[in-house]
Design a protein around this motif. Structure first.
Motif, PDB file in Angstrom:
ATOM      1  N   SER A   1       1.962   5.550  -5.421  1.00  0.00           N
ATOM      2  CA  SER A   1       0.852   4.167  -5.997  1.00  0.00           C
ATOM      3  C   SER A   1       1.686   4.462  -6.900  1.00  0.00           C
ATOM      4  CB  SER A   1      -0.482   5.184  -6.452  1.00  0.00           C
ATOM      5  OG  SER A   1      -0.761   5.284  -5.226  1.00  0.00           O
TER       6      SER A   1
ATOM      7  N   THR B   1      -3.586   1.622  -4.470  1.00  0.00           N
ATOM      8  CA  THR B   1      -3.286   2.435  -5.120  1.00  0.00           C
ATOM      9  C   THR B   1      -4.510   3.954  -4.915  1.00  0.00           C
ATOM     10  OG1 THR B   1      -4.216   2.187  -7.398  1.00  0.00           O
ATOM     11  CG2 THR B   1      -2.408   1.335  -6.707  1.00  0.00           C
ATOM     12  N   VAL B   2      -3.887   5.128  -5.118  1.00  0.00           N
ATOM     13  CA  VAL B   2      -4.702   5.996  -4.999  1.00  0.00           C
ATOM     14  C   VAL B   2      -5.035   7.146  -5.796  1.00  0.00           C
ATOM     15  CG1 VAL B   2      -5.473   7.796  -3.427  1.00  0.00           C
ATOM     16  CG2 VAL B   2      -4.303   6.096  -2.152  1.00  0.00           C
TER      17      VAL B   2
ATOM     18  N   THR C   1       0.881  -0.900   0.363  1.00  0.00           N
ATOM     19  CA  THR C   1       0.061   0.118   0.573  1.00  0.00           C
ATOM     20  C   THR C   1       0.780   1.323  -0.037  1.00  0.00           C
ATOM     21  OG1 THR C   1      -0.149   0.792   2.129  1.00  0.00           O
ATOM     22  CG2 THR C   1      -1.946  -1.358   1.905  1.00  0.00           C
ATOM     23  N   ALA C   2      -0.534   2.189  -0.602  1.00  0.00           N
ATOM     24  CA  ALA C   2       0.948   3.466  -0.783  1.00  0.00           C
ATOM     25  C   ALA C   2       0.359   4.755   0.486  1.00  0.00           C
ATOM     26  CB  ALA C   2       1.156   4.195  -1.724  1.00  0.00           C
TER      27      ALA C   2
ATOM     28  N   TRP D   1       3.351   9.622  -5.132  1.00  0.00           N
ATOM     29  CA  TRP D   1       1.379   9.584  -4.759  1.00  0.00           C
ATOM     30  C   TRP D   1       0.835   9.985  -5.395  1.00  0.00           C
ATOM     31  CZ3 TRP D   1       2.601   8.978   1.291  1.00  0.00           C
ATOM     32  CH2 TRP D   1       3.298   7.954   1.862  1.00  0.00           C
ATOM     33  N   GLY D   2      -0.499   9.099  -4.638  1.00  0.00           N
ATOM     34  CA  GLY D   2      -1.795   9.797  -5.115  1.00  0.00           C
ATOM     35  C   GLY D   2      -2.005  10.698  -4.679  1.00  0.00           C
TER      36      GLY D   2
ATOM     37  N   ASN E   1       3.863   1.097  -6.380  1.00  0.00           N
ATOM     38  CA  ASN E   1       3.301   0.379  -6.947  1.00  0.00           C
ATOM     39  C   ASN E   1       2.885  -0.059  -7.631  1.00  0.00           C
ATOM     40  OD1 ASN E   1       3.855   0.508  -3.755  1.00  0.00           O
ATOM     41  ND2 ASN E   1       2.032   1.112  -3.547  1.00  0.00           N
TER      42      ASN E   1
ATOM     43  N   LEU F   1      -9.098   5.033  -4.141  1.00  0.00           N
ATOM     44  CA  LEU F   1      -8.486   4.035  -3.758  1.00  0.00           C
ATOM     45  C   LEU F   1      -9.523   3.055  -4.456  1.00  0.00           C
ATOM     46  CD1 LEU F   1      -6.491   2.641  -1.591  1.00  0.00           C
ATOM     47  CD2 LEU F   1      -8.829   2.207  -0.015  1.00  0.00           C
TER      48      LEU F   1
END
Length: 221
Positions: free
Chosen positions: A54, A71-72, A24-25, A124-125, A57, A187
């Motif tokens: 994200s 992920t976001v 996960t992020a 990052w998302g 990942n 998400l």
């Protein structure tokens, strides 16, 4: 939450060579734990935090380093990846009690225009969402981890935007809703379309979907 990837089996099935590697992020807060399999391992506890964000990942799912990743973001995934939507959550404004905006009951985009915002790293998302709405910045303080971010906010280093679920119960900070639907955290669970998922991966994915349904209600209802 840890600030580095720990790519290790997160559930061992009865066959010792069957496992699922999930990452996960920093996005676990919105989901409640849900038992998986006969061993009763909680779905949320099977996820390992990653500072890769994200984007990192998704690449790990593509190259097989991960079987599943949370992920976001709202962007289209790369070829070879399918996203299973789980939870949509508005971002919130996070600051210390002595911040100029701490007394507000609602924060607007106009309020944010003149406010320095601590941001998460590129990839990052949450960062992608904030940059898309507020605009990218050439120089920004980038914090790779929700726990570290909360500590810095509590210490008076500034303000940030992040999911309220990620800071639930945190003392010494103010969490204020935003009047900005554009700043919403999406998400999803990412899995490969090029590899057949193991039974363990399918079980974890099913548990995450069930946990998400508990939070928001079934998406197809």
């Amino acid at each position: 939450m840890a600030d580095r990837a720990v790519l290790e089996p997160c559930r061992q099935s009865e066959e010792r060579d069957r496992h699922v590697r999930a990452g996960t992020a920093g996005v676990r807060g919105a989901l409640r734990a849900r038992p998986v399999g006969r061993h009763g391992t909680a779905a949320a506890d099977q996820l390992r935090q990653s500072s890769a964000g994200s984007a990192g990942n998704l690449q790990a799912v593509l190259d097989g380093s991960l079987d599943l990743a949370l992920t976001v973001g709202g962007r289209r995934p790369p070829d070879g990846i399918v996203l299973r939507p789980l939870v949509d959550e508005p971002l919130a404004f996070l600051c210390r009690a002595d911040h100029p905006l701490a007394g507000r009951s609602l924060i607007t985009l106009a309020d944010l225009s003149g406010t320095p915002i601590l941001r998460f790293p590129p990839g990052w998302g949450t960062r992608d969402t904030v940059d898309r709405v507020l605009g990218p910045v050439d120089s920004a303080t980038e914090i790779a981890g929700y726990t570290l971010m909360v500590k810095l906010i509590r210490a008076g280093f500034g303000a940030t935007l992040m999911p309220a679920s990620a800071v639930a119960g945190a003392a010494g900070v103010c969490v204020i809703p935003l009047d900005a639907p554009e700043l919403t955290w999406h998400l999803s669970a990412a899995v490969s379309t090029r590899r057949r998922p193991t039974a363990a991966t399918e079980a974890l994915l099913g548990a995450l979907i069930t946990a998400a349904d508990d939070v928001t209600g079934p998406r197809n209802a």
